[in-house]
Design an enzyme around this catalytic site. Structure first.
Site, mmCIF file in Angstrom:
data_model
loop_
_atom_site.group_PDB
_atom_site.id
_atom_site.type_symbol
_atom_site.label_atom_id
_atom_site.label_comp_id
_atom_site.label_asym_id
_atom_site.label_seq_id
_atom_site.Cartn_x
_atom_site.Cartn_y
_atom_site.Cartn_z
ATOM 1 N N SER A 171 -6.132 -2.972 -4.048
ATOM 2 C CA SER A 171 -5.566 -3.975 -3.149
ATOM 3 C C SER A 171 -5.461 -3.425 -1.746
ATOM 4 O O SER A 171 -5.375 -2.229 -1.529
ATOM 5 C CB SER A 171 -4.173 -4.369 -3.643
ATOM 6 O OG SER A 171 -3.299 -3.267 -3.464
ATOM 7 N N LYS A 172 -5.484 -4.355 -0.830
ATOM 8 C CA LYS A 172 -5.396 -4.043 0.595
ATOM 9 C C LYS A 172 -4.157 -3.227 0.921
ATOM 10 O O LYS A 172 -4.174 -2.390 1.798
ATOM 11 C CB LYS A 172 -5.295 -5.370 1.359
ATOM 12 C CG LYS A 172 -6.497 -5.641 2.261
ATOM 13 C CD LYS A 172 -6.112 -6.504 3.438
ATOM 14 C CE LYS A 172 -6.337 -7.959 3.164
ATOM 15 N NZ LYS A 172 -6.584 -8.904 4.126
#
Ligand code: GLU
Length: 474
Positions: A251-252
């Site tokens: 995830s970012k």
């Protein structure tokens, strides 16, 4: 014939997960002399980002994954953007209503909220209880004809099971009682993902649907839609997830997920592609360095492991360094360094010099950006001087003037000349090599880790060497 597709949603940065899917889609299609399609799933208008599509296509091009059909190049299944195919989904939604596999539902958002709360209070899962199923055909047609806003929902069977035949996992059974009457067509005439993916995969002749594991929960819905239409299903492959080093889903928030970010760090496209190929898959001979062609030649799904793979920066950087040191030619490396150097505002007298520096530094950088960060002193006199380098200069202050005199009068700074001259200087003084070398290194470069001192002397040339020594002595 194998036809695969990657179906990114243009909602932001080009995601490494998209590249991962695309790579395996591409390899599988090419292994079978088939076709690989890029389709843009842009029906989520709230998250739509106008630049995203072009950036995704550019990122795939940069990686060397070339599609046979897509929005930028067209093809026999055009258009390739779902927003340009709305009438198709509407037609098929209508067909499902007529066949009795779907129905119109007229609830307002407030009514839906109330239903959801009611279900929650009863401890039931899901957000809709299917109450519009009981509206008669006549009433439904009439209300639609009057222009009353509505969605179209799947009439999912209430009993029995739906089986997903996943090529990587075998059959997965789902109880139909747990499958919702999902919305297929929204009130604005846009399809949901569920309807659009099935219609498009069918219409485009997709034989093998390769997508992320996160879609397994939605898959029974898609299987039901194929059955409702009477269409053959594609072969399903749900790929393992890419993970952060802490094993959570990539995830970012925890890592960098944008292909552009890796590109801007100076990760080479072939290294990123190679690394993605190592996610859940390996070459039969265990080789870690491999390219697209190697993958195509050796690919089989049997070698896919499903545990989920850590997409980690350190390993990627290591692999990138291997490409830089062992695989790229020096000419190629220098060409790739140029845009990074230009961006940092560096200039170089000629390409030979850039190549010489790249060669000298080759074992010392793993990304193109790292070269820029570590090689500045070869390209400018305004390089920063590290704290510990400054300390070394102070330690060696007593010898630096003599070293300057020595270097100034040598016939040349080539290693053959400079090295023996240095040696005898050190012996005469009864010093250790490091006591002179480190202060000199610090004075000339501002750091303590550089290529060999004589290589640095030669590359910098006498003029710069003397000027820098003068500055350090002051
Ligand atoms: N648009 C979906 C996504 O962004 C595609 C999923 C699929 O491949 O079916 O992940």
């Amino acid at each position: 014939m194998v036809v695969t597709r990657v179906a990114p949603s243009p909602t932001g940065d080009p995601h490494v997960g998209t590249a991962y899917q695309a790579l395996f889609d591409y390899v599988w299609a090419k292994k079978n002399a088939g076709r690989f399609i890029v389709r843009i799933e842009d029906t989520d208008r709230a998250r739509y980002n106008a630049e995203s599509e072009a950036r995704i296509l550019a990122a795939l091009r940069w990686l060397g994954i070339s599609h046979d059909e897509g929005p930028d190049i067209g093809g026999p299944n055009a258009p390739y953007r779902q927003s340009e195919r709305l009438s198709l989904y509407q037609k098929y939604a209508q067909e499902l209503i007529e066949k009795g596999h779907a129905y119109r539902a007229f609830e307002t958002p407030e009514e839906l909220d109330a239903i959801r709360k009611e279900l929650q209070q009863q401890g039931q899962r899901g957000g809709y209880d299917g109450r519009a199923r009981s509206i008669s055909k006549e009433e439904s047609n009439h209300r639609a004809a009057q222009g009353e806003p509505h969605v179209v929902r799947l009439k999912a069977p209430r009993t029995g099971q739906t089986v997903l035949h996943d090529q990587l996992r075998g059959p997965i059974k789902f109880e139909n009682s747990g499958i919702e009457d999902a919305v297929l067509l929204k009130s604005d005439g846009f399809p949901t993902y569920h309807l659009a993916v099935v219609v498009d995969d069918h219409e485009m002749g997709i034989t093998d649907a390769v997508r992320g594991e996160e879609w397994i929960p939605s898959a029974p819905l898609h299987v039901l839609l194929y059955q409702a239409f009477g269409w053959p299903e594609p072969r399903w492959y749900h790929m393992p997830l890419l993970l952060n080093p802490d094993k959570s889903k990539l995830s970012k928030r925890k890592g960098n997920t944008s292909i552009e970010w890796y590109r801007d760090q100076g990760i080479l496209p072939e290294a990123l592609l190679n690394y993605l190929g190592m996610m859940g898959w390996s070459m039969p001979d265990g080789r870690e360095v491999f390219g697209l062609q190697d993958m195509i030649e050796n690919f089989s799904w049997e070698r896919m492991s499903l545990g989920g793979s850590v997409f980690g920066w350190d390993k990627l950087k290591w692999l990138n360094g291997k490409y830089i040191r062992e695989i790229l030619s020096l000419d190629d490396l220098a060409e790739r360094l140029k845009p990074f150097m230009e961006k940092a505002g560096y200039t170089w007298q000629n390409d030979t010099y850039l190549k010489q520096v790249a060669e000298a530094m080759r074992a010392r950088f793993e990304t193109l950006q790292e070269f820029v960060e570590k090689s500045g002193y070869f390209f400018t006199d305004n390089y920063p001087v590290q704290e510990k380098a400054l300390a070394k200069i102070r330690e060696g202050a007593a010898y630096l003037p003599e070293v300057r005199t020595l270097l100034a009068k040598l016939p040349s700074l080539e290693a053959e000349v400079a090295e023996p001259a240095f040696k005898s200087f050190i012996e005469q003084k009864g010093l250790k090599a490091g006591a002179v070398m480190q202060p000199l290194r610090a004075a000339l470069t501002g750091v303590l880790e550089t290529p060999g001192m004589f290589e640095v002397l030669h590359l910098l040339g006498r003029e710069r060497v003397i000027a820098r020594l003068d500055r350090a002595i002051q």
